[in-house]
Scaffold this active site. Structure first.
Site, mmCIF file in Angstrom:
data_model
loop_
_atom_site.group_PDB
_atom_site.id
_atom_site.type_symbol
_atom_site.label_atom_id
_atom_site.label_comp_id
_atom_site.label_asym_id
_atom_site.label_seq_id
_atom_site.Cartn_x
_atom_site.Cartn_y
_atom_site.Cartn_z
ATOM 1 N N GLU A 1 0.807 -1.235 0.000
ATOM 2 C CA GLU A 1 0.000 0.000 0.000
ATOM 3 C C GLU A 1 0.835 1.277 0.000
ATOM 4 O O GLU A 1 0.630 2.171 0.823
ATOM 5 C CB GLU A 1 -0.991 -0.012 1.176
ATOM 6 N N GLU B 1 -5.626 -10.814 -1.667
ATOM 7 C CA GLU B 1 -6.532 -10.630 -0.522
ATOM 8 C C GLU B 1 -7.993 -10.632 -0.960
ATOM 9 O O GLU B 1 -8.805 -9.840 -0.472
ATOM 10 C CB GLU B 1 -6.197 -9.316 0.210
#
Ligand code: XIL
Length: 399
Positions: free
Chosen positions: A187, A298
């Site tokens: 991220e 994910e």
């Protein structure tokens, strides 16, 4: 001894058999007084009961991973609860999956809560479970702007760099040979076009005075283990803007020879997300350089389709659907799962697909972005495979 054909029965076949048997039993019961029903001579032995098919909601062992065995490993994110001795979750993982990720146990705050003191025990237990059950392990994550103790950001830029590199060296060395890939940087991409774009304006960006910390992390990871696959991982690659920013960063890393093997696409999506947008995220990196891999890292499909404001400040979120997943939403979700997995299987550089959790009750989406029961995975709260499971493992299953 079980014959091969029985082993290849899908869950749906079993259901069909079961329905057939129930129908037969009902017919027999209704026909008791009819002239055509076989009436045993009084005092004689009644005719043998029809064979009872297996009454089970358990799919054939290995069905999920075997369906995609020529395409990618199938993983789930888990914690200590799922591997407890004798737990049903452990049984499902060992029978249906080929990979696991630590949902939280390999993040910096879990592995090194205080500087220089490592707490590897819980992560080691996950890995031992994986090895005992033939599951591969995906490492998550060496660097993130969250789940990182404050001490990482103390001191001068050079001290911060040295500390980060020591941490990564120690952790990658500890797990060397036992994980097949690491999310090295998680991220790091901005959500918008603010002043630091394409980079997230994060604690790491501030501490390093720019994006150099990304290079530091990849270089330390490669030096510690020449064989493990190194990934940059992010969310929203199904959205054009975020995807374009990630492409810019990946192109720059490659151009400068930073050791990178692949791109992780989190794929935390909502029911309203189209499969085509998820595929566009994957395809943006295909052929970027020979050998570059994509991983879905994910995956979950929220049954809510919330506006951005729900994620920004918890306003405008869809109301709870309640304590049972409405059938229409289950079908919509199963359709999306089927579209996704069939597109995943068609992409040869996609080598790993991980679901962010195993059963719906354990999903982080029950409390993110707001508290509300969610149903984003392929196993339900009773640990039974959902319609979504059937949709991806049986192409003939009618949703
Ligand atoms: C989440 C876990 O699922 C939660 O249990 C934890 O409280 C916060 O982190 N992106 C990531 C994951 O890369 O590490 C996050 O996992 C979900 C979003």
């Amino acid at each position: 001894m079980v014959n091969k054909n029985q082993l290849q029965l899908t869950y749906r076949d079993r259901l069909k058999l079961l329905t057939g048997a129930a129908g037969l039993a009902a017919l027999t019961a209704c026909g008791g007084g009819g002239s055509s029903s076989p009436t045993p001579p009084s005092g004689g032995t009644p005719p043998p009961a029809p064979p009872t098919p297996p009454v089970s909601t358990t799919p054939v062992d290995g069905l999920l991973r075997d369906t995609f065995r020529n395409n990618f490993v199938v993983g789930a994110a888990i914690g200590s609860a799922q591997i407890a001795e004798g737990s049903e979750d452990a049984d499902i993982l060992s029978k249906q999956f080929s990979s696991i990720t630590a949902e939280n146990l390999m993040k910096p705050d879990a592995l090194a809560p205080t500087e220089g003191t490592y707490t590897f025990e819980a992560a080691d237990a996950l890995i031992a479970f994986a090895e005992a059950n033939n599951l591969q392990v995906r490492g998550h994550t060496l660097l993130w702007y969250r789940a990182t103790p404050d001490y990482f950001f103390e001191g001068t830029r050079e001290e911060i760099k040295a500390r980060l590199q020591k941490y990564i060296t120690d952790v990658v060395t500890h797990f060397k040979g036992r994980v097949y890939a690491w999310d090295v940087v998680n991220e790091a991409i901005s959500d918008g076009d603010g002043p630091t774009a394409p980079y997230r304006d994060s604690n790491w960006y501030q501490a390093a005075g720019g994006p150099d910390y990304i290079d530091w992390a990849f270089e330390a990871a490669r030096a510690a283990d020449p064989d493990v696959k190194l990934f940059i991982n992010d969310y929203n690659t199904e959205l054009a803007g975020k995807r374009a920013r990630l492409v810019t960063v990946v192109e720059d890393l490659i151009a400068r020879g930073i050791p990178l093997d692949g791109v992780g696409h989190q794929a935390h999506i909502q029911q309203s997300t189209s499969a085509a947008d998820v595929f566009a995220g994957l395809d943006a990196f295909t052929n970027m350089f020979a050998g570059l891999e994509n991983h879905i890292t994910e995956l979950d499909i929220s049954v809510y389709s919330d506006p951005a404001s729900c994620f920004d400040n918890a306003t405008g979120c869809q109301p709870s659907v309640g304590n049972t997943l409405p059938a229409a939403r289950a079908r919509e979700q199963a359709t999306r799962y089927r579209e996704l997995f069939s597109g995943f299987a068609a992409r040869s550089n996609l080598t790993s697909v991980t679901l962010w959790g195993l059963t719906d009750d354990a999903s982080w989406l029950n409390s993110f972005p707001v508290d509300r029961p969610n149903y984003p995975l392929i196993y339900d709260r009773d640990r039974d495979p959902k319609t979504a499971f059937l949709a991806i493992t049986d192409p003939n299953y009618v949703i």
